[in-house]
Design a protein around this motif. Structure first.
Motif, PDB file in Angstrom:
ATOM      1  N   TRP A 190      30.329  22.366  -5.478  1.00 16.99           N
ATOM      2  CA  TRP A 190      31.724  22.644  -5.848  1.00 16.99           C
ATOM      3  C   TRP A 190      32.493  21.363  -6.135  1.00 16.99           C
ATOM      4  O   TRP A 190      33.401  21.344  -6.976  1.00 16.99           O
ATOM      5  N   ILE A 191      32.111  20.268  -5.439  1.00 17.76           N
ATOM      6  CA  ILE A 191      32.795  18.990  -5.703  1.00 17.76           C
ATOM      7  C   ILE A 191      32.482  18.523  -7.124  1.00 17.76           C
ATOM      8  O   ILE A 191      33.359  18.057  -7.862  1.00 17.76           O
ATOM      9  N   SER A 192      31.234  18.678  -7.524  1.00 17.39           N
ATOM     10  CA  SER A 192      30.831  18.278  -8.879  1.00 17.39           C
ATOM     11  C   SER A 192      31.549  19.124  -9.938  1.00 17.39           C
ATOM     12  O   SER A 192      31.981  18.613 -10.976  1.00 17.39           O
ATOM     13  N   ILE A 193      31.695  20.421  -9.657  1.00 21.54           N
ATOM     14  CA  ILE A 193      32.380  21.314 -10.609  1.00 21.54           C
ATOM     15  C   ILE A 193      33.850  20.924 -10.746  1.00 21.54           C
ATOM     16  O   ILE A 193      34.393  20.841 -11.855  1.00 21.54           O
ATOM     17  N   ILE A 194      34.516  20.650  -9.605  1.00 18.29           N
ATOM     18  CA  ILE A 194      35.929  20.222  -9.667  1.00 18.29           C
ATOM     19  C   ILE A 194      36.056  18.899 -10.419  1.00 18.29           C
ATOM     20  O   ILE A 194      36.974  18.709 -11.227  1.00 18.29           O
ATOM     21  N   TYR A 195      35.101  18.009 -10.174  1.00 17.55           N
ATOM     22  CA  TYR A 195      35.120  16.708 -10.852  1.00 17.55           C
ATOM     23  C   TYR A 195      35.014  16.903 -12.372  1.00 17.55           C
ATOM     24  O   TYR A 195      35.764  16.307 -13.153  1.00 17.55           O
ATOM     25  N   PHE A 196      34.082  17.770 -12.765  1.00 19.92           N
ATOM     26  CA  PHE A 196      33.899  18.021 -14.202  1.00 19.92           C
ATOM     27  C   PHE A 196      35.147  18.647 -14.819  1.00 19.92           C
ATOM     28  O   PHE A 196      35.643  18.191 -15.864  1.00 19.92           O
ATOM     29  N   LEU A 197      35.664  19.690 -14.164  1.00 22.88           N
ATOM     30  CA  LEU A 197      36.830  20.379 -14.726  1.00 22.88           C
ATOM     31  C   LEU A 197      38.055  19.460 -14.764  1.00 22.88           C
ATOM     32  O   LEU A 197      38.837  19.483 -15.721  1.00 22.88           O
ATOM     33  N   GLY A 198      38.221  18.647 -13.715  1.00 15.70           N
ATOM     34  CA  GLY A 198      39.353  17.731 -13.688  1.00 15.70           C
ATOM     35  C   GLY A 198      39.319  16.767 -14.858  1.00 15.70           C
ATOM     36  O   GLY A 198      40.305  16.611 -15.588  1.00 15.70           O
ATOM     37  N   LEU A 199      38.173  16.138 -15.060  1.00 11.80           N
ATOM     38  CA  LEU A 199      38.046  15.194 -16.182  1.00 11.80           C
ATOM     39  C   LEU A 199      38.115  15.926 -17.527  1.00 11.80           C
ATOM     40  O   LEU A 199      38.690  15.412 -18.482  1.00 11.80           O
ATOM     41  N   PHE A 200      37.545  17.127 -17.586  1.00 11.52           N
ATOM     42  CA  PHE A 200      37.542  17.864 -18.854  1.00 11.52           C
ATOM     43  C   PHE A 200      38.968  18.210 -19.299  1.00 11.52           C
ATOM     44  O   PHE A 200      39.331  18.019 -20.459  1.00 11.52           O
ATOM     45  N   PHE A 201      39.779  18.699 -18.363  1.00 13.47           N
ATOM     46  CA  PHE A 201      41.149  19.083 -18.745  1.00 13.47           C
ATOM     47  C   PHE A 201      42.026  17.866 -19.031  1.00 13.47           C
ATOM     48  O   PHE A 201      42.977  17.960 -19.813  1.00 13.47           O
ATOM     49  N   ILE A 202      41.714  16.737 -18.414  1.00 12.34           N
ATOM     50  CA  ILE A 202      42.532  15.539 -18.655  1.00 12.34           C
ATOM     51  C   ILE A 202      42.121  14.825 -19.937  1.00 12.34           C
ATOM     52  O   ILE A 202      42.965  14.291 -20.655  1.00 12.34           O
ATOM     53  N   VAL A 203      40.806  14.851 -20.249  1.00 14.97           N
ATOM     54  CA  VAL A 203      40.341  14.050 -21.394  1.00 14.97           C
ATOM     55  C   VAL A 203      39.996  14.926 -22.613  1.00 14.97           C
ATOM     56  O   VAL A 203      40.791  15.006 -23.555  1.00 14.97           O
ATOM     57  N   PRO A 204      38.831  15.623 -22.648  1.00 16.25           N
ATOM     58  CA  PRO A 204      38.504  16.367 -23.881  1.00 16.25           C
ATOM     59  C   PRO A 204      39.542  17.439 -24.232  1.00 16.25           C
ATOM     60  O   PRO A 204      39.925  17.577 -25.400  1.00 16.25           O
ATOM     61  N   MET A 205      39.994  18.214 -23.243  1.00 14.81           N
ATOM     62  CA  MET A 205      40.959  19.267 -23.538  1.00 14.81           C
ATOM     63  C   MET A 205      42.263  18.689 -24.077  1.00 14.81           C
ATOM     64  O   MET A 205      42.883  19.253 -24.993  1.00 14.81           O
ATOM     65  N   GLN A 206      42.686  17.553 -23.518  1.00 15.47           N
ATOM     66  CA  GLN A 206      43.898  16.901 -24.020  1.00 15.47           C
ATOM     67  C   GLN A 206      43.710  16.473 -25.466  1.00 15.47           C
ATOM     68  O   GLN A 206      44.628  16.581 -26.287  1.00 15.47           O
ATOM     69  N   LEU A 207      42.502  16.018 -25.784  1.00 13.41           N
ATOM     70  CA  LEU A 207      42.200  15.623 -27.165  1.00 13.41           C
ATOM     71  C   LEU A 207      42.302  16.833 -28.097  1.00 13.41           C
ATOM     72  O   LEU A 207      42.897  16.747 -29.182  1.00 13.41           O
ATOM     73  N   PHE A 208      41.742  17.963 -27.664  1.00 10.56           N
ATOM     74  CA  PHE A 208      41.798  19.170 -28.509  1.00 10.56           C
ATOM     75  C   PHE A 208      43.245  19.614 -28.722  1.00 10.56           C
ATOM     76  O   PHE A 208      43.613  20.058 -29.809  1.00 10.56           O
ATOM     77  N   MET A 209      44.068  19.523 -27.687  1.00 10.25           N
ATOM     78  CA  MET A 209      45.466  19.913 -27.832  1.00 10.25           C
ATOM     79  C   MET A 209      46.205  18.960 -28.766  1.00 10.25           C
ATOM     80  O   MET A 209      47.114  19.364 -29.482  1.00 10.25           O
TER      81      MET A 209
END
Length: 662
Positions: free
Chosen positions: A22-41
């Motif tokens: 679960w720590i790895s999943i939170i780590y992935f989602l945290g970075l994903f929403f801050i970096v790639p998702m921000q880029l898509f937006m």
């Protein structure tokens, strides 16, 4: 034929994935929403935001928030992955497996590394795929993203292995988490405390410069939040390349130390604050020393005397010793004869360490370069003025003539004689020598100007020093886009190159003719001159314009700008005059501070509203630390705070003031 048993046990890895995945999943989602998702937006925005050159470390991708995940997730991984070490039943069960301790340890380490690197790698792949199918050059480059991958991987492993190392030292999971952050911050905290105390004990030591230039090298967490021109593309990103290699090496050291401690650690250590009893004295001494330094700093700032600083050492050291003893003994009842003897021993050791620090610096205090050793020297009223020029890649105006260098050395020698590191005055003196052998010497002092007035005047009235005091001397008219002349009541912009050139010529003539007294205590209320250079006003060329600048005032009148730019009596709503109190032991002797104190004491002032009388009050001086009368000017009747506070000597004061107070 003998069957061969694999040393790899995939069941342990699978169990780790189930427990801490679960720590790895939170780590992935945290970075994903801050970096790639921000880029898509960003792709969907009608008006793209202004992009800075930091790429994935810039404001669009909220690097500070990325850093939060980078710092917290590896510590959580270390705490939960090795929690079985701190629970007796779980520890007994885990070590009952038919497997050597070292092999069990390496399985958990491998799980942690995979679970930490996988989220970073997946986000990097998303960024690379996106870069392959669309243009992302405005947001990041391949080099920038690869540096991001390197930095996040290295720092995640460093923090994780630091957490594992602490986990093998302690027997309590909560203590593991706290001590991991303390371990990563301890060098920078200790460095800051020692720098503060060196500043308080050693003449000439510049804590500002030392902390600014090297603080990030004493903590990887501070380094993560410092932007410098590092990286493959020489843009402003955190952590320089050499540091990344060093952090990788430190992570490997943490790994080997953890393996060794894990094999030596007794199973019954679960539940103890420190699993290795031999480290108890080191822990107590370290905590006592740090708290003693902190206590000394607190009381030094509050009272500014050596006696209170020593009191702070005593109180802080006692508190630190008691807190460390309570943590190790897991009880608050530590006030007994046995601990009293220990407190005396640790207190004496901490006292010796603190006393030894300044003794090592005695030669440093007395050293002043000879005139024939100095190639050039910079002097200013503080380190930050020097650093601002360096940060903005501006030419630093050094003193180079033999006469001016000797005057600077004379001032430096006088400062050594009369300054006291703890009895700080109101004025800063910063020296930066460039010696002919290529070495550099930096010193900083804080003392009241009156104690070195003659030596300071000799330096200040040199043409070379005025170039330091007024960086506008280095500014060419052709480099200026706009000049903004402004005061409380309004302002005017100059765009015409000819008017700008003429104004600059006249302004520099006035500055060249300034006397020492006009530089340190100018008369009247000033207006500001702000220069726009290369499209920005963020530069060091700002100048204050005083009524005593005769050529500039004449030019403003000729141009019809005087009434708009300079403050007139009609702009002032009222003035209040106070007698400067005598025999008052104030912490600060500036006129503004004295005014605030008298207002709090409800001293009755002389209120002046007549414009002719206010006009005569505009001859008062700024920045004085003594005088006969204090004048506060108010521009807005609804504003309880004065715009400016000036002062008069008795001989300069208008007659109506003398008559009122006498």
């Amino acid at each position: 034929m003998r069957s061969k048993t694999s040393s790899f046990n995939k069941e342990i890895i699978k169990q780790d994935f189930r427990n801490v995945g679960w720590i790895s999943i939170i780590y992935f989602l945290g970075l994903f929403f801050i970096v790639p998702m921000q880029l898509f937006m960003e792709f969907g925005r009608d008006e793209p935001r202004i992009i800075d050159d930091r790429g994935l470390f810039g404001g669009i991708f909220a690097y500070e928030l990325q850093s939060l995940f980078l710092i917290v997730m590896p510590v959580l991984m270390a705490v939960f992955l090795f929690r079985y070490l701190h629970v007796k039943g779980a520890s007994d069960f885990a070590h009952s497996f038919p497997m050597k301790r070292g092999k069990l340890f390496h399985h958990h380490i491998l799980s942690g590394i995979i679970l930490l690197i996988l989220p970073i790698l997946l986000n990097y792949l998303v960024l690379m795929i996106t870069a392959g199918i669309t243009d992302v050059a405005d947001y990041y480059t391949i080099g920038n993203a690869s540096y991001w991958l390197w930095l996040f991987t290295t720092m995640s492993l460093l923090i994780f292995l630091a957490g594992v190392f602490v986990g093998t030292l302690t027997g309590i999971s909560a203590v593991q988490g706290v001590l991991t952050f303390i371990l990563l911050f301890l060098p920078v905290g200790l460095y800051g405390l020692i720098a503060f105390h060196l500043t308080a004990y050693i003449k000439g030591y510049s804590g500002d410069m030392v902390l600014d230039r090297s603080l990030q090298y004493f903590s990887p967490l501070v380094d993560l939040l410092e932007y410098r021109n590092y990286g493959p593309e020489k843009v402003s990103v955190p952590v320089e390349i050499l540091s990344l290699f060093i952090y990788g090496g430190i992570a490997i050291l943490f790994y080997f130390a953890s393996v060794w401690l894990y094999k030596k650690r007794p199973l019954e250590a679960a539940g103890r604050a420190l699993a290795v009893r031999a480290l108890n004295p080191v822990f107590i001494l370290g905590v006592t020393f740090c708290f003693a330094l902190f206590g000394g700093m607190y009381f030094s700032v509050a009272q500014n005397t050596y006696s209170w600083m020593i009191t702070g050492y005593f109180i802080g050291g006692t508190f630190g010793y008691a807190a460390a003893s309570m943590l190790l003994q897991k009880t608050w009842r530590v006030f007994n004869f046995k601990n009293l003897k220990g407190w005396l021993g640790y207190g004496a050791a901490a006292g010796v360490l603190i006393a030894a620090i300044p003794l090592l610096w005695q030669n440093y205090e007395s050293y002043v370069p000879e005139q024939n050793e100095v190639e050039k020297v910079y002097i200013s009223s503080g380190y930050w003025e020097y650093q601002q020029l360096a940060d903005q890649d501006l030419k630093i105006p050094y003193i180079t003539s033999e006469t001016a260098i000797q005057s600077t050395i004379n001032l430096h020698e006088k400062l050594i004689k009369v300054s006291d590191p703890l009895k700080r005055g109101e004025d800063y003196f910063f020296f930066a020598y460039q010696l002919k052998d290529g070495s550099e010497v930096y010193r900083q002092y804080r003392i009241d100007e009156e104690k070195v007035r003659n030596e300071r005047k000799t330096v200040y009235e040199t043409e070379e020093y005025k170039s330091i005091q007024y960086p506008v001397f280095e500014l060419k008219s052709s480099e200026i886009n706009q000049v903004f002349l402004h005061s409380y009541s309004g302002g005017e912009d100059l765009y015409d190159p000819e008017r700008i050139s003429r104004f600059m010529e006249i302004l520099k003539q006035d500055l060249e003719q300034l006397t020492y007294e006009e530089m340190i205590a100018p008369r009247g209320l000033n207006s500001g001159v702000t220069f726009t250079v290369d499209g920005t006003r963020d530069n060091p060329y700002y100048v204050q314009l005083y009524p005593s600048y005769e050529r500039s005032m004449e030019w403003l009148k000729e141009e019809g700008l005087y009434d708009q730019v300079m403050i007139q009596p009609k702009d002032i709503q009222r003035a209040e005059v106070y007698r400067w109190p005598k025999d008052q032991d104030y912490l600060n002797s500036r006129a503004r501070f004295i005014y605030d104190q008298m207002e709090r004491d409800e001293v009755e002032p002389l209120e002046v509203m007549d414009h002719e009388q206010i006009d005569s009050l505009l001859r008062a001086q700024a920045h004085k630390e003594e005088g006969a009368y204090i004048v506060a000017f108010y521009f807005d009747k609804n504003d309880p705070e004065p715009y400016e506070v000036l002062s008069f000597d008795k001989g300069d004061a208008p007659d109506f003031i003398k008559e009122h107070f006498e």
